[in-house]
Scaffold this active site. Structure first.
Site, PDB file in Angstrom:
ATOM      1  N   ARG A 299     -70.317   0.578  41.086  1.00  0.00           N
ATOM      2  CA  ARG A 299     -70.366   0.607  42.556  1.00  0.00           C
ATOM      3  C   ARG A 299     -70.599  -0.801  43.076  1.00  0.00           C
ATOM      4  O   ARG A 299     -71.690  -1.365  42.884  1.00  0.00           O
ATOM      5  CB  ARG A 299     -71.451   1.555  43.042  1.00  0.00           C
ATOM      6  CG  ARG A 299     -71.122   3.016  42.812  1.00  0.00           C
ATOM      7  CD  ARG A 299     -72.111   3.950  43.491  1.00  0.00           C
ATOM      8  NE  ARG A 299     -73.342   4.118  42.751  1.00  0.00           N
ATOM      9  CZ  ARG A 299     -74.044   5.250  42.699  1.00  0.00           C
ATOM     10  NH1 ARG A 299     -73.623   6.320  43.349  1.00  0.00           N
ATOM     11  NH2 ARG A 299     -75.154   5.328  42.010  1.00  0.00           N
TER      12      ARG A 299
ATOM     13  N   SER B  64     -73.160  13.159  40.159  1.00  0.00           N
ATOM     14  CA  SER B  64     -73.577  14.449  40.714  1.00  0.00           C
ATOM     15  C   SER B  64     -72.627  14.956  41.783  1.00  0.00           C
ATOM     16  O   SER B  64     -72.807  16.051  42.317  1.00  0.00           O
ATOM     17  CB  SER B  64     -74.985  14.343  41.304  1.00  0.00           C
ATOM     18  OG  SER B  64     -74.997  13.438  42.393  1.00  0.00           O
TER      19      SER B  64
ATOM     20  N   ASP C 272     -78.433   1.755  41.810  1.00  0.00           N
ATOM     21  CA  ASP C 272     -77.637   0.841  42.626  1.00  0.00           C
ATOM     22  C   ASP C 272     -77.223   1.401  43.977  1.00  0.00           C
ATOM     23  O   ASP C 272     -76.504   0.740  44.729  1.00  0.00           O
ATOM     24  CB  ASP C 272     -76.392   0.393  41.852  1.00  0.00           C
ATOM     25  CG  ASP C 272     -75.539   1.561  41.379  1.00  0.00           C
ATOM     26  OD1 ASP C 272     -75.929   2.722  41.621  1.00  0.00           O
ATOM     27  OD2 ASP C 272     -74.479   1.322  40.757  1.00  0.00           O
ATOM     28  N   ASP C 273     -77.675   2.621  44.298  1.00  0.00           N
ATOM     29  CA  ASP C 273     -77.358   3.209  45.608  1.00  0.00           C
ATOM     30  C   ASP C 273     -78.616   3.425  46.438  1.00  0.00           C
ATOM     31  O   ASP C 273     -78.618   4.257  47.352  1.00  0.00           O
ATOM     32  CB  ASP C 273     -76.606   4.527  45.437  1.00  0.00           C
ATOM     33  CG  ASP C 273     -77.419   5.572  44.693  1.00  0.00           C
ATOM     34  OD1 ASP C 273     -78.441   5.202  44.084  1.00  0.00           O
ATOM     35  OD2 ASP C 273     -77.038   6.758  44.726  1.00  0.00           O
TER      36      ASP C 273
ATOM     37  N   ASP D  57     -83.631  13.109  33.936  1.00  0.00           N
ATOM     38  CA  ASP D  57     -84.607  13.352  35.004  1.00  0.00           C
ATOM     39  C   ASP D  57     -85.146  14.781  34.956  1.00  0.00           C
ATOM     40  O   ASP D  57     -86.353  15.004  35.134  1.00  0.00           O
ATOM     41  CB  ASP D  57     -84.020  13.028  36.383  1.00  0.00           C
ATOM     42  CG  ASP D  57     -82.650  13.631  36.619  1.00  0.00           C
ATOM     43  OD1 ASP D  57     -82.052  14.161  35.662  1.00  0.00           O
ATOM     44  OD2 ASP D  57     -82.167  13.565  37.765  1.00  0.00           O
TER      45      ASP D  57
ATOM     46  N   ASP E  79     -73.827  -0.852  33.210  1.00  0.00           N
ATOM     47  CA  ASP E  79     -73.035  -0.081  32.253  1.00  0.00           C
ATOM     48  C   ASP E  79     -71.596  -0.094  32.765  1.00  0.00           C
ATOM     49  O   ASP E  79     -71.294  -0.721  33.788  1.00  0.00           O
ATOM     50  CB  ASP E  79     -73.588   1.344  32.168  1.00  0.00           C
ATOM     51  CG  ASP E  79     -73.171   2.075  30.901  1.00  0.00           C
ATOM     52  OD1 ASP E  79     -72.490   1.472  30.068  1.00  0.00           O
ATOM     53  OD2 ASP E  79     -73.547   3.249  30.759  1.00  0.00           O
TER      54      ASP E  79
ATOM     55  N   HIS F 289     -77.748   4.659  28.844  1.00  0.00           N
ATOM     56  CA  HIS F 289     -77.975   3.393  29.542  1.00  0.00           C
ATOM     57  C   HIS F 289     -79.459   3.195  29.863  1.00  0.00           C
ATOM     58  O   HIS F 289     -80.020   2.114  29.666  1.00  0.00           O
ATOM     59  CB  HIS F 289     -77.134   3.356  30.819  1.00  0.00           C
ATOM     60  CG  HIS F 289     -77.219   2.058  31.558  1.00  0.00           C
ATOM     61  ND1 HIS F 289     -76.780   1.912  32.856  1.00  0.00           N
ATOM     62  CD2 HIS F 289     -77.712   0.843  31.200  1.00  0.00           C
ATOM     63  CE1 HIS F 289     -76.973   0.676  33.250  1.00  0.00           C
ATOM     64  NE2 HIS F 289     -77.551   0.002  32.273  1.00  0.00           N
TER      65      HIS F 289
END
Length: 460
Positions: free
Chosen positions: A129, A334, A224-225, A303, A156, A202
């Site tokens: 991204r 997701s 990263d979001d 998670d 990654d 990762h």
């Protein structure tokens, strides 16, 4: 030990007398300057030398007396502790020498010892991204110190455009790349989950880099979001000592799963909670916890794995009333699950809270539990219909709505607008089964019956 200290004092006194004796012998045995032609001047000069030497010996005697006072004081304290029934230290012979003991005493007399601040690296998990730029821009904008908060971007996927964006920050960040980009062999029915397997791989590699290769003692992980709040760094700096000192905690998170507008109190930006639900989405992890988790790290869905009782071990996390991160990434493995319904509406804190100047000891389990249970179960018990209609309710609460089963919880949660899913029986943002939020401007606790003891793992 006292006998040894007494011997040192006698030795010092002996040296004092011996030095003066040798000085007098030396002075009397010297040949007068000028063959005795200026006897008066020589006597005056010798007297000045003697006076100077006596001043030096006087200072030495003062130091001996000072050490003796300190030793006597420590001897008295040790005697009082023994008389008070305390167990004597079996390692007495390994105590530090008197000089170090004296220094220890001085530090107790309100002498501040400044220790170096802990370095808290920020690990950004990136893939493909290019919008990682938005995340990095905010991190760099709000970062108070590059030395105390190094930003490590672990990438990654091998995506060239994203790598170029990360590289454009130069020395402001450290860019590392996960070397194994191969596909992972999975069961046929899990092929569509290949992305979750790669993410778990990762995370394991990146966290090993931070803790084992770079030798950090803690880390804050963001993806990263995520965009961070102005007091993001202050928040984690203040929570680090709480996390390291309370063994019933295993993470601190910047995220409130029920942190949407209308569900949080905008006037309580400084309010923090304990939660039994692992929130993720900007969270602090200690090296010793990673050493526990790494050998059994899952191949996918890390998670949810963190939320299993075998990993949580009845430990909790810290979470805020108002989130210190928000997600802007609908694109991902997701496929936007929960994003349109919940995540896009999470309120990001905008007011800087000086957490490091606040007393956060109320978050320690022995303090928090007593006050939390009292506050929750002293609140009036009402029906959800009363809350929705607002009929005879006055004031801003708190009020309590009680659930009795998994299905009952889910119905009430939906009616009240909070997330209704459970992981191993734990509701999102819940603590001791209690979910705290605002509804129509009133504080509400969605609770199990009083006397709750543990979660039912079948509620999943």
């Amino acid at each position: 030990m006292v006998r040894k200290r007494g011997s040192l004092i006698l030795c010092g006194a002996f040296l004092f007398v011996a030095c003066n004796g040798l000085l007098l012998l030396f002075l009397w045995g010297r040949t007068p300057i000028g063959g005795g032609t200026n006897l008066a001047g020589e006597v005056i000069r010798l007297a000045e030398e003697v006076e100077s030497e006596l001043e030096t010996q006087k200072e030495l005697l003062k130091q001996i007396q000072s050490h003796r006072s300190l030793w006597e004081k420590r001897r008295g304290m040790g005697k009082r502790q023994t008389d008070g029934g305390k167990v004597e230290n079996k390692e007495e012979e390994h105590k530090p020498p008197p000089q170090l003991s004296a220094l220890t005493d001085y530090t107790k007399l309100n002498v501040t010892v400044i220790s170096p601040q802990v370095v808290i690296p920020i690990l950004v998990i990136a893939c493909d991204r290019v919008t990682v730029k938005r995340s990095l821009d905010k991190l760099i904008q709000y970062r108070p110190s590059a030395e105390l908060y190094p930003i490590i971007v672990s990438q990654d996927c091998g995506h060239a455009e994203t790598a170029q964006v990360i590289g454009s920050y130069g020395s402001q960040v450290t860019h590392i790349s996960q070397p194994d980009l191969s596909d992972i062999r999975v069961r046929p029915e899990h092929r569509k989950f290949q992305g979750y397997y790669k993410i778990a791989r990762h995370y394991r590699w990146a966290l090993n880099q931070v803790f084992n290769t770079l030798s950090h003692s803690t880390v804050v992980i963001v993806e990263d979001d995520l965009e961070v709040a102005p007091d993001f760094f202050e928040y984690f700096r203040a929570l680090h000592p709480i996390l390291t000192s309370d063994p019933t905690l295993w993470c601190a998170s910047a995220w409130n799963d029920n942190g949407r507008e209308g569900l949080v109190d905008p006037g309580k930006a400084d309010l923090l909670y304990r939660t039994d639900f692992f929130p993720g989405l900007g969270w602090m992890l200690l090296k010793d916890i990673w050493a526990e988790l790494e050998p059994k790290w899952p191949t996918a869905f890390w998670d949810d794995w963190m939320r299993h009782p075998e990993q949580r071990k009845e430990r909790s996390c810290i979470r805020p009333e108002i989130s210190r991160t928000m997600t802007f990434g609908r694109k991902g493995v997701s496929l936007g699950q929960f994003f349109d319904q919940y995540l896009r509406y999470i309120k990001l804190n905008t007011d800087f809270v000086p957490f490091t100047k606040h007393d956060l000891s109320y978050l320690m389990k022995e303090n928090f539990d007593v006050n939390f249970v009292k506050q929750v179960y002293s609140a009036p018990l009402i029906k959800v219909e009363e809350l929705q209609q607002g009929g005879g309710l006055t004031g801003t609460g708190p009020y309590r709505v009680q659930y009795s089963s998994r299905d009952n919880f889910k119905v009430l949660a939906r009616n009240l607008g909070v997330m209704d899913d459970l992981k191993s029986g734990v509701p999102r943002a819940g603590y001791r089964g209690v979910v705290s939020f605002l509804s129509r401007g009133r504080r509400v606790f969605l609770t199990p019956p009083e006397g709750w003891t543990k979660y039912d793992v079948s509620w999943s």
